[in-house]
Design a protein around this motif. Structure first.
Motif, PDB file in Angstrom:
ATOM      1  N   TYR A  66       0.823  -1.209   0.000  1.00  0.00           N
ATOM      2  CA  TYR A  66       0.000   0.000   0.000  1.00  0.00           C
ATOM      3  C   TYR A  66       0.860   1.263   0.000  1.00  0.00           C
ATOM      4  O   TYR A  66       0.588   2.203  -0.755  1.00  0.00           O
ATOM      5  CB  TYR A  66      -0.935  -0.003   1.215  1.00  0.00           C
ATOM      6  N   LEU A  67       1.887   1.308   0.828  1.00  0.00           N
ATOM      7  CA  LEU A  67       2.740   2.492   0.879  1.00  0.00           C
ATOM      8  C   LEU A  67       3.500   2.703  -0.427  1.00  0.00           C
ATOM      9  O   LEU A  67       3.732   3.838  -0.844  1.00  0.00           O
ATOM     10  CB  LEU A  67       3.723   2.399   2.044  1.00  0.00           C
ATOM     11  N   ASN A  68       3.874   1.617  -1.078  1.00  0.00           N
ATOM     12  CA  ASN A  68       4.578   1.735  -2.353  1.00  0.00           C
ATOM     13  C   ASN A  68       3.666   2.326  -3.418  1.00  0.00           C
ATOM     14  O   ASN A  68       4.091   3.169  -4.209  1.00  0.00           O
ATOM     15  CB  ASN A  68       5.101   0.371  -2.793  1.00  0.00           C
ATOM     16  N   ILE A  69       2.409   1.913  -3.426  1.00  0.00           N
ATOM     17  CA  ILE A  69       1.469   2.441  -4.412  1.00  0.00           C
ATOM     18  C   ILE A  69       1.015   3.844  -4.024  1.00  0.00           C
ATOM     19  O   ILE A  69       0.892   4.726  -4.880  1.00  0.00           O
ATOM     20  CB  ILE A  69       0.264   1.479  -4.555  1.00  0.00           C
ATOM     21  N   TYR A  70       0.793   4.088  -2.734  1.00  0.00           N
ATOM     22  CA  TYR A  70       0.305   5.376  -2.263  1.00  0.00           C
ATOM     23  C   TYR A  70       1.308   6.499  -2.520  1.00  0.00           C
ATOM     24  O   TYR A  70       0.926   7.601  -2.880  1.00  0.00           O
ATOM     25  CB  TYR A  70      -0.019   5.287  -0.770  1.00  0.00           C
ATOM     26  N   LYS A  71       2.585   6.220  -2.351  1.00  0.00           N
ATOM     27  CA  LYS A  71       3.610   7.245  -2.546  1.00  0.00           C
ATOM     28  C   LYS A  71       4.074   7.346  -3.994  1.00  0.00           C
ATOM     29  O   LYS A  71       5.014   8.063  -4.300  1.00  0.00           O
ATOM     30  CB  LYS A  71       4.813   6.966  -1.644  1.00  0.00           C
ATOM     31  N   ASN A  72       3.430   6.602  -4.887  1.00  0.00           N
ATOM     32  CA  ASN A  72       3.745   6.619  -6.325  1.00  0.00           C
ATOM     33  C   ASN A  72       5.204   6.265  -6.600  1.00  0.00           C
ATOM     34  O   ASN A  72       5.816   6.793  -7.517  1.00  0.00           O
ATOM     35  CB  ASN A  72       3.407   7.966  -6.959  1.00  0.00           C
ATOM     36  N   ASN A 121      19.189  -3.377  -2.629  1.00  0.00           N
ATOM     37  CA  ASN A 121      18.483  -2.244  -3.208  1.00  0.00           C
ATOM     38  C   ASN A 121      19.029  -0.919  -2.670  1.00  0.00           C
ATOM     39  O   ASN A 121      19.177   0.056  -3.417  1.00  0.00           O
ATOM     40  CB  ASN A 121      16.986  -2.364  -2.930  1.00  0.00           C
ATOM     41  N   ILE A 122      19.347  -0.884  -1.388  1.00  0.00           N
ATOM     42  CA  ILE A 122      19.913   0.338  -0.799  1.00  0.00           C
ATOM     43  C   ILE A 122      21.293   0.616  -1.382  1.00  0.00           C
ATOM     44  O   ILE A 122      21.627   1.756  -1.693  1.00  0.00           O
ATOM     45  CB  ILE A 122      19.967   0.204   0.739  1.00  0.00           C
ATOM     46  N   LYS A 123      22.091  -0.431  -1.543  1.00  0.00           N
ATOM     47  CA  LYS A 123      23.433  -0.241  -2.102  1.00  0.00           C
ATOM     48  C   LYS A 123      23.369   0.236  -3.550  1.00  0.00           C
ATOM     49  O   LYS A 123      24.171   1.057  -3.985  1.00  0.00           O
ATOM     50  CB  LYS A 123      24.229  -1.532  -2.008  1.00  0.00           C
ATOM     51  N   LYS A 124      22.381  -0.266  -4.294  1.00  0.00           N
ATOM     52  CA  LYS A 124      22.231   0.135  -5.685  1.00  0.00           C
ATOM     53  C   LYS A 124      21.797   1.597  -5.801  1.00  0.00           C
ATOM     54  O   LYS A 124      22.287   2.325  -6.653  1.00  0.00           O
ATOM     55  CB  LYS A 124      21.207  -0.779  -6.378  1.00  0.00           C
ATOM     56  N   ASN A 125      20.903   2.030  -4.905  1.00  0.00           N
ATOM     57  CA  ASN A 125      20.414   3.412  -4.957  1.00  0.00           C
ATOM     58  C   ASN A 125      21.360   4.390  -4.268  1.00  0.00           C
ATOM     59  O   ASN A 125      21.268   5.593  -4.485  1.00  0.00           O
ATOM     60  CB  ASN A 125      19.036   3.507  -4.312  1.00  0.00           C
ATOM     61  N   LYS A 126      22.231   3.897  -3.406  1.00  0.00           N
ATOM     62  CA  LYS A 126      23.223   4.685  -2.664  1.00  0.00           C
ATOM     63  C   LYS A 126      22.601   5.749  -1.759  1.00  0.00           C
ATOM     64  O   LYS A 126      23.218   6.754  -1.450  1.00  0.00           O
ATOM     65  CB  LYS A 126      24.229   5.326  -3.618  1.00  0.00           C
ATOM     66  N   LYS A 127      21.345   5.520  -1.376  1.00  0.00           N
ATOM     67  CA  LYS A 127      20.713   6.379  -0.382  1.00  0.00           C
ATOM     68  C   LYS A 127      19.599   5.574   0.284  1.00  0.00           C
ATOM     69  O   LYS A 127      19.079   4.627  -0.284  1.00  0.00           O
ATOM     70  CB  LYS A 127      20.142   7.652  -0.995  1.00  0.00           C
ATOM     71  N   ILE A 128      19.270   5.980   1.499  1.00  0.00           N
ATOM     72  CA  ILE A 128      18.237   5.273   2.263  1.00  0.00           C
ATOM     73  C   ILE A 128      17.033   6.190   2.391  1.00  0.00           C
ATOM     74  O   ILE A 128      17.132   7.290   2.929  1.00  0.00           O
ATOM     75  CB  ILE A 128      18.744   4.877   3.662  1.00  0.00           C
ATOM     76  N   SER A 129      15.905   5.717   1.898  1.00  0.00           N
ATOM     77  CA  SER A 129      14.668   6.489   2.042  1.00  0.00           C
ATOM     78  C   SER A 129      13.937   6.027   3.301  1.00  0.00           C
ATOM     79  O   SER A 129      14.305   5.041   3.934  1.00  0.00           O
ATOM     80  CB  SER A 129      13.776   6.300   0.812  1.00  0.00           C
ATOM     81  N   ASN A 130      12.901   6.764   3.660  1.00  0.00           N
ATOM     82  CA  ASN A 130      12.121   6.399   4.843  1.00  0.00           C
ATOM     83  C   ASN A 130      11.426   5.060   4.655  1.00  0.00           C
ATOM     84  O   ASN A 130      11.269   4.297   5.600  1.00  0.00           O
ATOM     85  CB  ASN A 130      11.089   7.476   5.152  1.00  0.00           C
ATOM     86  N   ASN A 131      10.996   4.784   3.431  1.00  0.00           N
ATOM     87  CA  ASN A 131      10.309   3.529   3.143  1.00  0.00           C
ATOM     88  C   ASN A 131      11.259   2.343   3.346  1.00  0.00           C
ATOM     89  O   ASN A 131      10.875   1.324   3.908  1.00  0.00           O
ATOM     90  CB  ASN A 131       9.770   3.552   1.715  1.00  0.00           C
ATOM     91  N   GLU A 132      12.489   2.473   2.905  1.00  0.00           N
ATOM     92  CA  GLU A 132      13.456   1.388   3.064  1.00  0.00           C
ATOM     93  C   GLU A 132      13.868   1.208   4.515  1.00  0.00           C
ATOM     94  O   GLU A 132      14.110   0.089   4.959  1.00  0.00           O
ATOM     95  CB  GLU A 132      14.663   1.636   2.170  1.00  0.00           C
ATOM     96  N   THR A 133      13.940   2.295   5.262  1.00  0.00           N
ATOM     97  CA  THR A 133      14.233   2.196   6.689  1.00  0.00           C
ATOM     98  C   THR A 133      13.122   1.444   7.408  1.00  0.00           C
ATOM     99  O   THR A 133      13.387   0.589   8.257  1.00  0.00           O
ATOM    100  CB  THR A 133      14.403   3.597   7.303  1.00  0.00           C
ATOM    101  N   THR A 134      11.879   1.745   7.036  1.00  0.00           N
ATOM    102  CA  THR A 134      10.744   1.033   7.616  1.00  0.00           C
ATOM    103  C   THR A 134      10.791  -0.443   7.267  1.00  0.00           C
ATOM    104  O   THR A 134      10.509  -1.297   8.113  1.00  0.00           O
ATOM    105  CB  THR A 134       9.424   1.651   7.114  1.00  0.00           C
ATOM    106  N   LEU A 135      11.161  -0.760   6.022  1.00  0.00           N
ATOM    107  CA  LEU A 135      11.270  -2.159   5.606  1.00  0.00           C
ATOM    108  C   LEU A 135      12.324  -2.906   6.426  1.00  0.00           C
ATOM    109  O   LEU A 135      12.112  -4.041   6.839  1.00  0.00           O
ATOM    110  CB  LEU A 135      11.630  -2.248   4.128  1.00  0.00           C
ATOM    111  N   ILE A 136      13.450  -2.269   6.646  1.00  0.00           N
ATOM    112  CA  ILE A 136      14.516  -2.910   7.424  1.00  0.00           C
ATOM    113  C   ILE A 136      14.071  -3.156   8.858  1.00  0.00           C
ATOM    114  O   ILE A 136      14.267  -4.247   9.403  1.00  0.00           O
ATOM    115  CB  ILE A 136      15.793  -2.034   7.392  1.00  0.00           C
TER     116      ILE A 136
END
Length: 118
Positions: free
Chosen positions: A24-30, A84-99
């Protein structure tokens, strides 16, 4: 000591909630990131697998082994997130929540495996 059924029920409810929230968060945040949807679907898949195992009248040792297998799946999901974090070289709030959610699920599964009776 407790029954492995208790931790499987806890795992089922936790996985369904987390998986649907992630999708849901992935779709909601586009964002529409494929890796995030795959991780959400893996959580839902683990919960469906646990529902079928919980409904069977199998041995508690098998259910305890399922908790161990789920812990392995959580480790694989954590590797997906870290790659995915290493590939993007930055951590978003969504990825922090996933971890955080993934490691909490791993902790619940590990505690369930350690304190359940066979």
């Amino acid at each position: 000591m407790v029954s492995p059924n208790l931790f499987l029920k806890l795992n089922i409810s936790f996985n369904i909630i987390i998986g649907l929230i992630i999708i849901y968060l992935n779709i909601y945040k586009n964002n529409y990131k494929l890796i995030t949807n795959i991780i959400g679907l893996l959580f839902v898949y683990i919960s469906i697998n646990n529902i079928t195992i919980l409904r069977q009248k199998s041995a508690p040792k098998l259910k305890k082994d399922i908790l161990r297998t789920n812990s392995l799946l959580y480790c694989i999901i954590a590797l997906f997130i870290l790659v995915n974090i290493k590939k993007n070289k930055k951590i978003s709030n969504n990825e922090t929540t996933l971890i955080i959610l993934n490691f909490f699920a791993l902790l619940v599964n590990f505690i369930g495996y350690k304190i359940t009776k066979v």
